[in-house]
Design a protein around this motif. Sequence first.
Motif, PDB file in Angstrom:
ATOM      1  N   UNK A 180      50.141  39.412  38.796  1.00  0.00           N
ATOM      2  CA  UNK A 180      49.950  38.249  37.782  1.00  0.00           C
ATOM      3  C   UNK A 180      48.608  38.280  37.372  1.00  0.00           C
ATOM      4  N   UNK A 181      47.396  38.459  38.502  1.00  0.00           N
ATOM      5  CA  UNK A 181      45.952  38.473  38.141  1.00  0.00           C
ATOM      6  C   UNK A 181      45.639  39.650  37.318  1.00  0.00           C
ATOM      7  N   UNK A 182      46.375  40.729  37.575  1.00  0.00           N
ATOM      8  CA  UNK A 182      46.040  42.006  36.657  1.00  0.00           C
ATOM      9  C   UNK A 182      46.529  42.159  35.484  1.00  0.00           C
ATOM     10  N   UNK A 183      47.919  41.522  35.031  1.00  0.00           N
ATOM     11  CA  UNK A 183      48.381  41.683  33.805  1.00  0.00           C
ATOM     12  C   UNK A 183      48.175  40.515  32.876  1.00  0.00           C
ATOM     13  N   UNK A 184      47.769  39.235  33.347  1.00  0.00           N
ATOM     14  CA  UNK A 184      47.356  38.079  32.718  1.00  0.00           C
ATOM     15  C   UNK A 184      45.913  37.292  32.825  1.00  0.00           C
ATOM     16  N   UNK A 185      45.080  37.689  32.041  1.00  0.00           N
ATOM     17  CA  UNK A 185      43.854  37.253  32.188  1.00  0.00           C
ATOM     18  C   UNK A 185      43.728  35.544  32.424  1.00  0.00           C
ATOM     19  N   UNK A 186      44.602  34.897  31.629  1.00  0.00           N
ATOM     20  CA  UNK A 186      44.638  33.482  31.567  1.00  0.00           C
ATOM     21  C   UNK A 186      45.009  33.211  33.115  1.00  0.00           C
ATOM     22  N   UNK A 187      46.012  33.724  33.642  1.00  0.00           N
ATOM     23  CA  UNK A 187      46.246  33.335  35.069  1.00  0.00           C
ATOM     24  C   UNK A 187      45.125  33.808  36.004  1.00  0.00           C
ATOM     25  N   UNK A 188      44.365  34.882  35.531  1.00  0.00           N
ATOM     26  CA  UNK A 188      43.069  35.225  36.511  1.00  0.00           C
ATOM     27  C   UNK A 188      41.973  34.228  36.280  1.00  0.00           C
ATOM     28  N   UNK A 189      42.091  33.667  35.250  1.00  0.00           N
ATOM     29  CA  UNK A 189      40.903  32.589  35.329  1.00  0.00           C
ATOM     30  C   UNK A 189      41.391  31.306  35.911  1.00  0.00           C
ATOM     31  N   UNK A 190      42.395  30.888  35.928  1.00  0.00           N
ATOM     32  CA  UNK A 190      43.125  29.717  36.620  1.00  0.00           C
ATOM     33  C   UNK A 190      43.048  29.808  37.945  1.00  0.00           C
ATOM     34  N   UNK A 191      43.340  31.226  38.440  1.00  0.00           N
ATOM     35  CA  UNK A 191      43.394  31.309  39.959  1.00  0.00           C
ATOM     36  C   UNK A 191      41.751  31.056  40.420  1.00  0.00           C
ATOM     37  N   UNK A 192      40.642  31.381  39.608  1.00  0.00           N
ATOM     38  CA  UNK A 192      39.533  31.502  40.200  1.00  0.00           C
ATOM     39  C   UNK A 192      39.106  29.939  39.908  1.00  0.00           C
ATOM     40  N   UNK A 193      39.334  29.540  38.701  1.00  0.00           N
ATOM     41  CA  UNK A 193      38.658  28.086  38.764  1.00  0.00           C
ATOM     42  C   UNK A 193      39.195  26.880  39.251  1.00  0.00           C
ATOM     43  N   UNK A 194      40.705  26.774  39.008  1.00  0.00           N
ATOM     44  CA  UNK A 194      41.551  25.917  39.579  1.00  0.00           C
ATOM     45  C   UNK A 194      42.117  25.799  40.940  1.00  0.00           C
ATOM     46  N   UNK A 195      42.603  26.996  41.181  1.00  0.00           N
ATOM     47  CA  UNK A 195      43.252  27.200  42.558  1.00  0.00           C
ATOM     48  C   UNK A 195      42.404  27.702  43.714  1.00  0.00           C
ATOM     49  N   UNK A 196      40.968  28.137  43.316  1.00  0.00           N
ATOM     50  CA  UNK A 196      40.188  28.647  44.150  1.00  0.00           C
ATOM     51  C   UNK A 196      40.507  30.026  45.012  1.00  0.00           C
ATOM     52  N   UNK A 197      41.324  30.677  44.220  1.00  0.00           N
ATOM     53  CA  UNK A 197      41.971  31.700  45.071  1.00  0.00           C
ATOM     54  C   UNK A 197      41.108  32.770  45.750  1.00  0.00           C
ATOM     55  N   UNK A 198      39.904  32.606  45.117  1.00  0.00           N
ATOM     56  CA  UNK A 198      38.657  33.707  45.832  1.00  0.00           C
ATOM     57  C   UNK A 198      38.524  33.278  47.252  1.00  0.00           C
ATOM     58  N   UNK A 199      38.354  31.832  47.452  1.00  0.00           N
ATOM     59  CA  UNK A 199      38.287  31.308  49.043  1.00  0.00           C
ATOM     60  C   UNK A 199      39.279  31.504  49.623  1.00  0.00           C
ATOM     61  N   UNK A 200      40.797  31.375  49.109  1.00  0.00           N
ATOM     62  CA  UNK A 200      42.026  31.501  49.784  1.00  0.00           C
ATOM     63  C   UNK A 200      42.076  33.076  50.429  1.00  0.00           C
TER      64      UNK A 200
END
Length: 545
Positions: free
Chosen positions: A184-204
Motif C-alpha cells: 500500500x505504501x509503495x503503490x499509493x502515494x496518498x496512503x503513504x502520506x497518511x501513514x506518516x502524518x496521521x498514523x505515525x507509521x514511521x515511529x510504529x
Amino acid sequence: MDLNRILSQLDTDSEEGIEKLLQQYNRENSHTFTFDPKEESLRSKLCQSLLTVLGRQVQPCCQRTCLETLRILSRDKRVLGPVATKEGMLVLAQLAKLHGGGEEDEEEGGDIRNGLQKDTQAEEEERVVVEALKCLCNVVFNSVAAQQVGADVELARGLCARLHAVRTGRHEVGLFSLRLLFLLSALRPDVRGGLRRELHAVRLLTEVLEHTLDVRWVGPYEAAPPDLQALPVPAEDNERAMEALKTLFNLTLSDAGDEDGDHQLRLIAAIMRHLLMLKTETEEKTEEAHSHAVNLLSNLPVSCLDVLINVPVQGGLEEYGGKNMDTVQVLLDFMEKRIDKGSNYKEGLTPVLSLLTEGSRHHREIRRYIKAQVLPPLKDVKIRPEIGTTIRNKLVRLMTHVDMGVKQSAAEFLFVLCKESVDNLLKYTGYGNAAGLLVARGLLAGGRGETQYSEDEDSDTEEYKSAKPFINPITGHVEEPMPNPIEEMTEEQKEYEAQKLVSMFDKLSRQNLIRPMGVRKDGTLAPLDEALCQPPEDSSGSDSD
C-alpha cells in the motif's frame, strides 16, 4: 479440474463437500501461475462465488480452503473484478480482522495472542487471518482498482492497529501484515502520506524493528553491540525486519519534514547501525539485510549519519577523533562484494556508493577513514590505476563503465575522497579515467569542486615523489620507454605525415563525424574556434588530505 463442476457445487453443496472439492483444486494448482485465457470468465465467476461462500457463516476450515483457492486465482490480474470491489475487499478485510483501529483492534489482537495458546479452534482462525492477508497482498499488487478500494476503506489504519496490538503470536500474521502495508505504501502515494502524518507509521515501524531485532539501548542513539557468541538473527525475525525496512524506505523517500523529526530519524540510523553489525542464518540473507539498511540510510538526512560512528559506550579509534568505524568498514566490505558480483550495478552498487559519498562529503572522520582504505598513499606507479585487485583498481575501472549512473557514482565517490581536488584525483586515476567527471563538472582546466574541506595533510611517499616526473598524466602510471616512430624520418616526411593528419581531421570535421573542441577558461568544453578566443588560464595548486 472442471470449473463448471466447481461452480455448480459451490451453490448447492454442503461445507464439507465444498471444502473437499476446493482442496482438490488447490492441490492441482498450487504451483500454477499461468492460466488458460479461455477459462477467464469461469475463473472470474469462481472468484465471485467464493466471496459469496466467505460472506456466509461457515467454519474456519472451510474459510481457509476458500481463501487458498482465491489466493491461487488472484495470481491472474484479469479475473479480479469481483474481488476488487468495496464489498469484496471488506469481506477479505473482515476475515483478516482489520477493522481500522481503536480498542476493538486491540482486543482482537489480544484474542489472537491468547487464542493461540488456548485451543485448536483459535489456531485455525489465525490461519484464516493469514490466508486472508495473503489474498489481500495478491489482489492489491495485481489490481489498481483494489488499491483504490484499499485506500478508501483504510486498510492501512487497520494494519497499523494490528501492528500496535500484536507483538507476539504467529510469525505469518505479522509478516503478511507488514507486506500488505509495504504494498500500500509503495503503490499509493496518498496512503503513504497518511501513514506518516496521521498514523505515525514511521515511529510504529521503528518500534517493530526494535522489538524484532532485540535492540537494547545503552545510550541516546547507541544500541548494545551484539554478543560475539550470539546466534544469528532467526529467519522469521529477519523476514519481518526486511518487510518493515522496505516500508520505512517508502515512508522516508520524500523530505521527512516535521512529521518524523530529527530524533526519530536518528533512532532509525542507530537501528541500522545495529542491523549492519548483525549476522543472519546465511550469507545471502545477511547481504540482503545490509542492502535494505543501505537503502534506508540513503533516505535519511546526511546529518544523521554521525550516529553510525558516535558510540561513546563502545568507544572508537583515537586517530579518527574517537569515532567508531566498524559500521563504515562493514559498508566498505559490502560495496566491494557488490563490485565483485560484476552485475546489476545500478540497483546493487550505486546506493552504497552514494551513501558513502555523502557520508564522506559531510563527515570528515568518515572521509579520512575511507580514503585510508580505498586510496592509501601511492607507492607502485608502474601499473595502470585500473589494473589490479585492490578496491581502488576496481573503482577506477568503474569510472569508464558503460552505465552512466554507475560511472558517475564511482567517479564522484573518488572525487570526494580526494576533497574534490582535480590534481589529487588525477594522481590516483589518471586523466583518461577521470575525463568524464571533469567534463560533467566543468573542471577540465583543473581546480576543485564547491564543497569546502578541512586542511589536514597527507604526504606523498618517497616512491611516488621519485616517480612523479615520469608518470604519464593520461594513463596515471610510469610507462616503459617507447620507440619514437618519427625519429628516423626526414623533415620532409614529418611534414608530409602532419599534412596528411590535418587533411584527415578536416575531412571528418566537414562531414560532421567529429567536432574539434577546446577548453574554455571556466573548464568547460566549447568548439575549438570559440575556445581559442578564450585561452584557458594556468591552474596550479596541490592538495593533500
